[in-house]
Each structure stands twice: as C-alpha cells, then as structure tokens.
Write an enzyme that holds these catalytic residues in place. Structure first.
Site, PDB file in Angstrom:
ATOM      1  CE1 TYR A 280      -3.435  -2.621   0.223  1.00 20.58           C
ATOM      2  CE2 TYR A 280      -3.733  -2.277   2.502  1.00 20.58           C
ATOM      3  CZ  TYR A 280      -3.988  -2.884   1.597  1.00 20.58           C
ATOM      4  OH  TYR A 280      -5.189  -3.910   1.735  1.00 20.58           O
TER       5      TYR A 280
ATOM      6  CG  PHE B 102     -12.391  -3.983  -2.223  1.00 21.60           C
ATOM      7  CD1 PHE B 102     -11.598  -2.931  -1.601  1.00 21.60           C
ATOM      8  CD2 PHE B 102     -12.316  -4.331  -3.137  1.00 21.60           C
ATOM      9  CE1 PHE B 102     -10.353  -2.670  -2.146  1.00 21.60           C
ATOM     10  CE2 PHE B 102     -11.132  -4.441  -4.008  1.00 21.60           C
ATOM     11  CZ  PHE B 102     -10.155  -3.355  -3.327  1.00 21.60           C
TER      12      PHE B 102
ATOM     13  CG  LEU C 208     -17.876   1.029   3.840  1.00 17.93           C
ATOM     14  CD1 LEU C 208     -17.585   2.117   4.687  1.00 17.93           C
ATOM     15  CD2 LEU C 208     -19.493   1.006   3.754  1.00 17.93           C
TER      16      LEU C 208
ATOM     17  N   PRO D 229     -26.577  -0.089  -2.795  1.00 18.03           N
ATOM     18  CG  PRO D 229     -27.555  -1.910  -1.788  1.00 18.03           C
ATOM     19  CD  PRO D 229     -26.475  -0.951  -1.688  1.00 18.03           C
TER      20      PRO D 229
END
Length: 291
Positions: A63, A220, A222, A227
């Site tokens: 990262y 992942f 968020l 929807p």
C-alpha cells in the site's frame, strides 16, 4: 451481538480484537500510491481509531508502497497493549501502479522482512497470504513458506486473502488458518472481476469459516456501489436515521459473529461515522428484510 472476536481461539496464543477494525489502504495517495494528500489527518485518523476502541488494523507493505506501515508506526509506536496489526503479502506494485503477484517463497520472505522492519516489530501478529493467481507457484508452495516463517517466529498467525472455497479447504489441510480476508458487503457478496484482477467473495467461504471458528475479515465493504436510494438498505437506513454505508457495516456485524469488518477511509469525519455503525442494533426482522 458480541463486541469482540477471537483470532485463532484454539492456538496457544489467541488474539482478541473489537469487532470493528480499520483498513488503512485509503490512507495512501490516489490509486493506492504515494503519500496521503493530508498527512497530518492520516496520522490523526489512526490515533483516533485506536483511541475510539479499534484494536485491529489492516495494512500491507504494497500500500503506497510502504506508506501505511510507516504511517502506523509514526502514529502509534510504541504500540498499545491489545492492538492487533494484520498485514498481507503475496503481491507487489509496479511503477505503472499495476498489481502483480509476488509469491515465490523468497519473495514472501522478503515481504515479511520488510513488514517487520517498517512496522518496527520482531513478530507480525497476523499475516494474510493474498492470492493473486498462482501462476507458476502452487498454493502449497506459497503457504508452505508462510508456515515455515511461522515456525521461525516471524509470524504468529497465518491467514488467507482472496481465497476460494477449494483453496481454503486446501489450506486447512496444510495447517491452521487463523483468518480469511475476502471481499464482502451487503451489495457485493460474490466474486467480482475488477481491472486489477478477481476479488473472491465472502459468501462462498462463510459457512466454512464458521465451521472452523475462522474470523472472516471483509474488505472493499464500502468501495463498490451501495444499492440505490430506493433499495431495502436505504429503507433500513431511514428507520435508524443512519446512512446506507452505516447500515452496510451493521449488516456485516449482524451477518455472523465471526465477521470483523475493516471499513477504510481517508476522512476523520467518515471514520467517526463508520465507528458509530457498531452501535446500530438491527432486529431479526431487519435482517430478514435485508436478506
């Protein structure tokens, strides 16, 4: 709903963590590359998360590269008692920001040594072997190297990430798998093809994790589109005066007592919003309605 989770409960050295963790990936610059745009805020996010009760941090030396490990060390070292830091190996980044496998035994060893150095640790509490497609390196060779480093004392517990059901079953035959880290959310529960590769969903392994008392760490949760406003999760959000993202986190926490969500953010305000989701208690009727 239990507020804590135990990692490797049958081992000689189990770990306990509060059930809402924090994933550090979003603390980097654009495309998960380079320094954060607001470094002081990134450091404050880490400190606030831990001060607010987060006791599991998820990171990886790819990262940034190495950005999140360095931020964690700068913000929190010497680490408070009870803090669990989990990292990942098995991948690396190229200068074009692509994600590629880095999973030969000597590469995995180099990654572990780098994580130990940048985090300032003598032993990493939890390391996930991130599966990026085996290529010429079979799973048993990759995982065998991880268990070898565990025996050497460099790793306390070994987990798997982005793993299929068959791969998890194979891993369990080789040795103790402490955790599984797969993509999982209310909106995205199954395998998803992304530009940088396949992300395996959590639904296909959840029952197997429960059978073996293996915490499932959804990533992942968020990132992908929640929807639309007229969907069920929005209705439940209105009921609790919450955001759909908060209900997504609450749904994960209620989905299984072995779920350890790690929602990430680069915003201090969003961190506080995410943490507040742990206080939302969905009823059985809510969960049935959400499905």
């Amino acid at each position: 709903m239990p507020s804590t989770i135990t990692i490797a409960p049958t081992s000689a050295q189990p770990l306990t963590a509060n059930r809402l963790g924090y994933g550090t990936m979003r603390l980097t610059g654009p495309d998960i590359w380079g320094e954060p745009a607001n470094r002081p805020e990134a450091l404050q996010i880490l400190r606030t998360a831990v001060e607010s009760g987060v006791s599991y941090l998820d990171t990886a030396d790819y990262y940034g590269e190495d950005i999140t490990n360095r931020l964690i060390r700068e913000a929190l070292y010497p680490y408070p008692a009870g803090l669990v830091i989990g990292t990942k190996v098995g991948a690396t980044r190229r200068p074009d920001k692509s994600w590629v496998p880095y999973n030969r035994p000597e590469q995995l060893r180099a990654s572990i040594d780098n994580n130990l150095r940048t985090l300032g640790q003598e032993q990493i509490q939890l390391v996930h072997l991130r599966l990026m497609g085996h290529g010429p390196v079979p799973l048993d060779e990759q995982l065998g190297a991880m268990f070898e480093m565990q025996q050497e004392g460099k790793i306390l517990h070994v987990g798997l990430s982005n793993v299929t059901r068959a791969e998890l079953e194979e891993g369990l035959q080789m040795g103790p798998i402490a955790t599984v880290e797969n993509m999982y959310s209310y909106a995205q529960r199954t395998t998803l093809n992304l530009p940088h590769g396949v992300n395996t969903g959590g639904e296909e392994v959840l029952d197997l994790c429960e059978q073996h008392q293996i915490p499932l760490i959804p990533f992942f949760s968020l990132l992908h589109a929640l929807p639309k406003a007229d969907d069920k999760i929005a209705e439940i959000a209105r009921k609790y005066n919450a955001t759909p993202a908060q209900i997504n986190i609450a749904w994960l926490l209620h989905r299984s007592p072995l779920m350890l969500p790690i929602p990430g953010t680069s915003s201090l305000a969003h961190l506080r919003e995410n943490l507040a989701a742990a206080a939302i208690h969905l009823s059985d009727e809510d969960m049935a309605f959400l499905g």
